[in-house]
Write a protein that holds these residues in place. Structure first.
Motif, PDB file in Angstrom:
ATOM      1  N   ASN A 213      -0.659   2.193  14.688  1.00  8.28           N
ATOM      2  CA  ASN A 213       0.009   2.503  13.412  1.00  8.28           C
ATOM      3  C   ASN A 213      -0.016   3.872  13.371  1.00  8.28           C
ATOM      4  N   GLU A 214       1.447   4.613  13.843  1.00 17.28           N
ATOM      5  CA  GLU A 214       1.726   6.057  13.238  1.00 17.28           C
ATOM      6  C   GLU A 214       0.989   7.034  14.098  1.00 17.28           C
ATOM      7  N   ILE A 215       1.335   7.226  15.473  1.00 13.40           N
ATOM      8  CA  ILE A 215       0.645   8.011  16.028  1.00 13.40           C
ATOM      9  C   ILE A 215       0.939   9.496  16.000  1.00 13.40           C
TER      10      ILE A 215
ATOM     11  N   PHE B 130      -5.391   0.917  -1.544  1.00 12.36           N
ATOM     12  CA  PHE B 130      -5.968   2.212  -1.386  1.00 12.36           C
ATOM     13  C   PHE B 130      -5.223   3.256  -0.543  1.00 12.36           C
ATOM     14  N   SER B 131      -4.963   4.402  -1.114  1.00 15.81           N
ATOM     15  CA  SER B 131      -4.168   5.423  -0.521  1.00 15.81           C
ATOM     16  C   SER B 131      -5.107   6.367   0.373  1.00 15.81           C
ATOM     17  N   TRP B 132      -5.014   6.663   1.592  1.00 17.62           N
ATOM     18  CA  TRP B 132      -6.131   7.607   2.378  1.00 17.62           C
ATOM     19  C   TRP B 132      -6.189   8.904   1.560  1.00 17.62           C
TER      20      TRP B 132
ATOM     21  N   ARG C  53       0.573   3.531  -6.385  1.00 11.41           N
ATOM     22  CA  ARG C  53       0.693   2.341  -6.060  1.00 11.41           C
ATOM     23  C   ARG C  53       1.901   1.715  -5.336  1.00 11.41           C
ATOM     24  N   TYR C  54       1.820   0.933  -4.820  1.00 13.47           N
ATOM     25  CA  TYR C  54       3.127   0.582  -3.773  1.00 13.47           C
ATOM     26  C   TYR C  54       3.291  -0.956  -3.688  1.00 13.47           C
ATOM     27  N   GLY C  55       2.413  -1.597  -4.351  1.00 13.46           N
ATOM     28  CA  GLY C  55       2.690  -3.273  -4.134  1.00 13.46           C
ATOM     29  C   GLY C  55       3.582  -3.991  -4.976  1.00 13.46           C
TER      30      GLY C  55
HETATM   31  C1  BGP Z   1       1.874   5.324   6.075  1.00 10.10           C
HETATM   32  C2  BGP Z   1       0.728   4.420   6.390  1.00 10.10           C
HETATM   33  C3  BGP Z   1      -0.048   3.819   5.444  1.00 10.10           C
HETATM   34  C4  BGP Z   1       0.190   3.776   3.858  1.00 10.10           C
HETATM   35  C5  BGP Z   1       1.508   4.527   3.865  1.00 10.10           C
HETATM   36  C6  BGP Z   1       1.767   5.193   2.456  1.00 10.10           C
HETATM   37  O1  BGP Z   1       1.811   6.254   6.615  1.00 10.10           O
HETATM   38  O2  BGP Z   1       0.621   3.499   7.556  1.00 10.10           O
HETATM   39  O3  BGP Z   1      -1.337   3.264   5.675  1.00 10.10           O
HETATM   40  O4  BGP Z   1      -0.772   4.562   3.609  1.00 10.10           O
HETATM   41  O5  BGP Z   1       2.148   5.488   4.598  1.00 10.10           O
HETATM   42  O6  BGP Z   1       1.128   6.538   2.429  1.00 10.10           O
HETATM   43  P1  BGP Z   1       0.412   7.130   1.246  1.00 10.10           P
HETATM   44  O7  BGP Z   1      -0.836   6.152   1.003  1.00 10.10           O
HETATM   45  O8  BGP Z   1      -0.150   8.551   1.783  1.00 10.10           O
HETATM   46  O9  BGP Z   1       1.281   7.339   0.100  1.00 10.10           O
END
Ligand code: BGP
Length: 484
Positions: A159-161, A426-428, A435-437
């Motif tokens: 996921n996302e290099i 959770f967002s890194w 929130r995104y869900g």
């Molecule tokens: C992408 C990731 C996800 C997710 C998303 C939203 O880069 O693959 O893991 O986190 O982005 O990003 P963020 O949580 O920073 O808003």
């Protein structure tokens, strides 16, 4: 005219192990660099997150009820190999078999990512993908998964290099928290593209059933003005963040234009560009063997020439207008007057998705199929009496869906869309207020509450027609009126 999506389209929801599972020390799971990194930061941790480790039956049942016919999840490498290599943790293996079996029972197609930002700590501490030993370990982990999880139909290697390379070594928001080290960025990009190719070749040579691809984050670049300098800056930013990735994946080597950009960036920053020639043999062998391309796309950037020292400020709090991004010898990303953006300063520009898809069709005709593996809107949802009226999210997704439908109508083979995220996770680098869900998670009780967007999504999945409102939403919206 009403825009529509194909009959057999996947209306999916996306997740990633570390962001939803919780149970970071349970079930025999080995550590990842994030555990310690977040603990030191002291802002938030990934426990219990959305407790998907225990709640997956709830989330899969909600998916079924809301017409979500696909989910994206990742296998946590350190649940399978706690140290990255060596001994297998059977409890972790069984856990994923259980999740996959239940999804199947509910008629949900599963897309499995092998690596979503969570290299086992032992390997991470030795340099992660800057260390070529990690590549070998990753290939062996992938091979184990192909042998073990024969029930999986869709695999993604990484996921996302690009965000891995830049978040780890350019803006320092991911462990190991290193800033402005473009040498490491470029080395990491190449090593991971090579690792992807190796895994694709293992998969195809091994004759495993199912499909394999990679998930790239691709954010379209435009020049801030029509000046030659800005047009060139957009070219450079694009070359490093998009063209290098797609060349590596679908051409098996970096095109002359990509190399020209890399050398220019290298000259201004004192870097060495030196990729082992043997890597390209492997990459060339893999270039036509990708069954699909996964695209994560949230935003686009307008780029202006920049030759000062690099300076980046990451808006990880949702205080609108606080982010800045300028990289020496590449460019500065600016805000275009009049274009909307989220509280985290992510530009809302659906045309960027359309342009990106058309360009891939043109430049990389061997992409075979495309899945939008992530798109969605980070939003500070308000929870009122068990309801969440997230209209801005619906509006965002609708616009991007329309751009997608236009690209399909113009001949791009897009076969599915996975909303980030299925439920709140959770967002890194932002924690829990972003929130995104489709499903709101009360992190204290771990209860799920469908948002208005979940009903909207259900209507969309049923009709395949992109509309502002569906009948599924009626009673939910009705309640709001009564409350008001
Ligand atoms: C992408 C990731 C996800 C997710 C998303 C939203 O880069 O693959 O893991 O986190 O982005 O990003 P963020 O949580 O920073 O808003």
């Amino acid at each position: 005219m009403m825009k529509t999506l194909p009959e057999d389209f996947i209306f999916g929801g996306a997740t990633a192990a570390y962001q939803c599972e919780g149970a970071t020390r349970a079930g025999g799971k080995g550590p990842v660099a994030w555990d310690e990194f977040l603990e030191k930061q002291g802002r938030f941790t990934a426990d219990p997150a959305s407790d998907f480790y225990h709640q997956y039956p709830v989330d899969l049942e909600l998916s079924r009820q809301f017409g979500v016919n696909g989910i994206r999840l990742s296998i946590a490498w350190s649940r399978i190999f706690p140290k990255g290599t060596g001994e297998v943790n059977q409890e972790g293996v069984q856990y994923y078999h259980d999740v996959l079996a239940l999804a199947k029972e509910k008629g949900i197609q599963v897309f499995v990512t092998l690596h979503h930002f969570d290299t086992p700590k032992e390997l991470f501490d030795k340099g992660d993908f800057l260390n070529r030993e990690t590549i070998d370990a990753f290939v062996e982990y992938a091979r184990f998964c192909f042998e073990e999880f024969g029930e999986v139909e869709y695999w993604s290697t990484f996921n996302e290099i690009y965000p891995i390379a830049t978040n780890q070594y350019l803006n320092g928001t991911f462990p190991p928290g290193i800033s402005y080290d473009l040498q490491k960025v470029i080395d990491c990009l190449h090593n991971m593209l090579y690792a992807h190719a190796r895994v694709v070749n293992v998969f195809k040579d091994g004759g495993y059933r199912g499909q394999i691809g990679v998930v790239h984050s691709l954010e379209t670049k435009y020049p801030a003005t029509t000046s030659d300098e800005d047009v060139h800056a957009a070219f450079l930013d694009d070359a490093l963040s998009i063209r290098m990735l797609l060349d590596g994946t679908f051409k098996g080597r970096y095109s002359a234009e990509t190399m020209r950009a890399l050398h220019e960036i290298a000259a201004e920053n004192g870097l060495t560009i030196d990729f082992p020639e043997a890597d390209f043999e492997e990459m060339e062998k893999a270039k036509d063997r990708n069954d699909y391309l996964g695209i994560n796309h949230y935003q686009s950037h307008f780029v202006k020439a920049y030759h000062g020292e690099s300076r980046i400020h990451h808006n990880g709090t949702g205080d609108k207008g606080t982010s800045s991004y300028a990289v020496k010898g590449i460019g500065e990303r600016i805000y275009k007057e009049g274009l909307p953006r989220t509280d985290w300063d992510w530009l809302i520009y659906p045309k960027g998705l359309y342009d990106l898809l058309m360009r891939i069709k043109e430049d990389y005709p061997n992409y075979h199929a495309i899945y939008i593996t992530e798109n969605g809107m980070g939003y500070k949802d308000t929870f009122e009496d068990g309801k969440i009226f997230d209209e801005p999210r619906i509006d965002y997704v609708k616009q991007y869906m329309e751009a997608l439908a236009d690209a399909i109508a113009d001949g791009v083979n897009v076969k599915g869309y996975f909303l980030w995220s299925l439920m709140d996770v959770f967002s890194w680098s932002n924690g829990y207020n972003k929130r995104y869900g489709l499903f709101y998670v009360d992190y204290d009780s771990q209860k799920r509450y469908p948002k208005l967007s979940a009903y909207w999504f259900k209507g969309l999945a049923r009709t395949k027609e992109i509309k502002e409102k569906y009948e599924e939403e009626e009673s939910y919206r009705q309640d709001k009126k009564v409350e008001e």
